[in-house]
Design an enzyme around this catalytic site. Structure first.
Site, PDB file in Angstrom:
ATOM      1  N   GLU A 132       0.825  -1.218   0.000  1.00 36.45           N
ATOM      2  CA  GLU A 132       0.000   0.000   0.000  1.00 36.45           C
ATOM      3  C   GLU A 132       0.859   1.270   0.000  1.00 36.45           C
ATOM      4  O   GLU A 132       0.523   2.275  -0.625  1.00 36.45           O
ATOM      5  CB  GLU A 132      -0.922   0.003   1.229  1.00 36.45           C
ATOM      6  CG  GLU A 132      -1.900   1.146   1.289  1.00 36.45           C
ATOM      7  CD  GLU A 132      -2.888   1.158   0.130  1.00 36.45           C
ATOM      8  OE1 GLU A 132      -3.745   0.288   0.073  1.00 36.45           O
ATOM      9  OE2 GLU A 132      -2.769   2.067  -0.735  1.00 36.45           O
ATOM     10  N   ASP A 204      10.025   8.042 -10.558  1.00 34.14           N
ATOM     11  CA  ASP A 204       9.259   7.614  -9.384  1.00 34.14           C
ATOM     12  C   ASP A 204       7.760   7.541  -9.721  1.00 34.14           C
ATOM     13  O   ASP A 204       7.085   6.552  -9.385  1.00 34.14           O
ATOM     14  CB  ASP A 204       9.515   8.599  -8.234  1.00 34.14           C
ATOM     15  CG  ASP A 204       8.666   8.319  -7.015  1.00 34.14           C
ATOM     16  OD1 ASP A 204       8.953   7.343  -6.309  1.00 34.14           O
ATOM     17  OD2 ASP A 204       7.696   9.073  -6.780  1.00 34.14           O
ATOM     18  N   LYS A 208       5.090   4.159  -9.886  1.00 34.70           N
ATOM     19  CA  LYS A 208       3.770   4.092  -9.242  1.00 34.70           C
ATOM     20  C   LYS A 208       2.669   3.878 -10.283  1.00 34.70           C
ATOM     21  O   LYS A 208       1.730   3.102 -10.063  1.00 34.70           O
ATOM     22  CB  LYS A 208       3.531   5.365  -8.436  1.00 34.70           C
ATOM     23  CG  LYS A 208       4.534   5.521  -7.272  1.00 34.70           C
ATOM     24  CD  LYS A 208       4.510   6.930  -6.709  1.00 34.70           C
ATOM     25  CE  LYS A 208       5.498   7.104  -5.569  1.00 34.70           C
ATOM     26  NZ  LYS A 208       5.722   8.513  -5.213  1.00 34.70           N
TER      27      LYS A 208
END
Ligand code: HSE
Length: 443
Positions: A132, A204, A208
């Protein structure tokens, strides 16, 4: 309440996030125990800096320098990997899985690049790998995609999933400053790291977005197929012009179901200023998910920081604690879809992506220039949505013979736009490299 002893956790790495996990688990232990059904105890912390680790945990946990001692300890049920990167973290996660430990990790880089191998190993061992904290820090977006939205055929996901770049873009807009100046200020304030490459180059965010594409569409993680463009070339002038046209520029991670596959891309994007996500400022994160049944949903919150990220790590610890005795087949699949039911939808190449465009052309301020430019667009079948032309004096100072021509287009295939851009760039009246920024209406 069960009388089981607390589940035993080994923490690998106790920096900013690890110390947050320790602190929040201690502070909220009673609430967390009531939710999880038993206590969650950090039994051992491994960190090369044992003094720093000891300063955080005191006598409440054992401190070791060797992460492998944690993995080898039969008393440890869950290994929390907070080291980061693809190097030693990858080995330790694979070893923890091989040792039959459940893994909780915040490591988006590792999962975006090596997720297929890691999830397959976890599946074979019957252990959970929960992540998560890997996307949007404290926002429970993994939970939403994996569990809350399972009724839906998800159409697209678009997010501000890098706080550093959102902070920089907000400052550029507020203060009218260029990228380099704001980056230095962000580094001074601790919003950007000394080596900000992963953030400012969009890597980054692409890690994600890759994880969200897998969860939304049931496809394997394919970071190597993502299109990645950061914010380093953005100029204050474009932020200002976009604003005049009713748009904000955000670094978006986008994944979209389209004919023939899935789009997966990160780039600066014009978003209508009236959308909620366009108004997400500073280091905050937000993700919009469009599902066929639910419509548009928005998730907003802190995407980084000690306790926000700890909030996500501990949510995973609670999930694992609740489910670790369940038959592995009855657990929530790692990537939302059952492993045997994954889709083979391919990531479409950027040339085939369809989106709107913002173009800025530095042109000679003379008759016929606009006509030449629009003729090229017309021949390519590219439809213009809006045109803005500044006065030459305003752009280049008094007596200037150059001006900026700003064009917004309707949706166009990227390959078609590339060809039109090359043709426009070749015009003698186009005096500088054309700025192209993609545009999404997110309607
Ligand atoms: N560096 C990231 C950001 C936080 O700026 O959002 C961790 O993923």
């Amino acid at each position: 309440m069960s009388h089981l002893p607390p589940i035993q956790v080994g923490l690998l790495g106790i920096g900013t996030v690890g110390s947050g996990v320790f602190r929040v688990l201690q502070r909220n232990q009673e609430e967390i125990r009531r939710r999880a059904g038993r206590g969650i105890q950090i039994a051992t912390v491994a960190d090369l800096d044992t003094e720093r680790a000891r300063a955080v945990v005191g006598d409440a946990a054992q401190v070791v320098a060797d992460a492998r001692a944690v993995i080898a300890d039969p008393a440890i049920d869950i290994v929390v990997e907070l080291i980061g990167g693809y190097g030693v973290a990858r080995q330790l996660v694979m070893e923890a899985i091989a040792a039959g430990k459940h893994v909780v990790t915040a490591n988006k880089a590792l999962l975006a690049v090596h997720g297929t191998e890691i999830f397959a190993a976890a599946q074979a061992q019957g252990v959970m790998v929960a992540f998560e904290a890997a996307v949007a820090g404290g926002i429970p977006i993994i939970k939403a995609l994996r569990e809350g939205l399972t009724a839906n055929r998800i159409q697209w996901v678009a997010g501000i999933i890098n706080g550093t770049t959102n902070f920089i873009l907000s400052e550029m807009r507020d203060k009218g400053l260029d990228f380099d100046v704001v980056l230095k200020e962000a580094q001074r304030l601790g919003y950007a790291e000394a080596d900000p490459t992963f953030d400012i180059e969009g890597i980054d965010a692409a890690h994600k977005a890759t994880l969200m594409s897998a969860l939304a569409f049931g496809i394997p993680v394919q970071f190597d197929k993502a299109y990645v463009e950061g914010i380093t070339r953005l100029q204050a002038a474009d932020i200002r012009y976009a604003e005049q046209l009713g748009y904000r520029i955000k670094l978006l991670g986008i994944t979209k179901r389209v004919d023939g596959g899935v789009e997966l891309r990160v780039h600066p994007t014009l978003v209508p200023a009236k959308r909620l996500i366009a108004n997400v400022e500073g280091a905050m994160n937000a993700v919009v998910v469009q599902g066929d049944a639910v419509g548009t949903t928005l998730y907003y919150g802190k995407g980084a920081g000690s306790e926000p990220t700890a909030s996500a790590v501990i949510a995973d610890l609670v999930d694992v604690t609740r489910l670790h005795t369940a038959d592995p087949q009855h657990r929530v699949p790692h990537l939302a879809f059952q492993p045997h039911a994954m889709s083979d939808l391919t990531i479409v190449p950027m040339e085939r992506v369809v989106t709107g465009y913002y173009l800025r052309l530095r042109v000679a301020d003379q008759p016929g220039v606009l006509a030449e430019v629009t003729a090229i667009l017309a021949r390519a079948g590219i439809s213009i949505d809006a045109v803005l032309q500044r006065e030459a004096d305003e752009v280049g100072g008094e007596g200037s013979t150059q001006t900026d021509l700003i064009i917004l287009t309707h949706d166009t295939v990227e390959g078609t736009m590339n060809a039109a851009l090359a043709a426009m760039q070749a015009l003698p009246t186009v005096l500088a490299p054309i700025v192209r920024i993609r545009k999404e209406e997110l309607a």
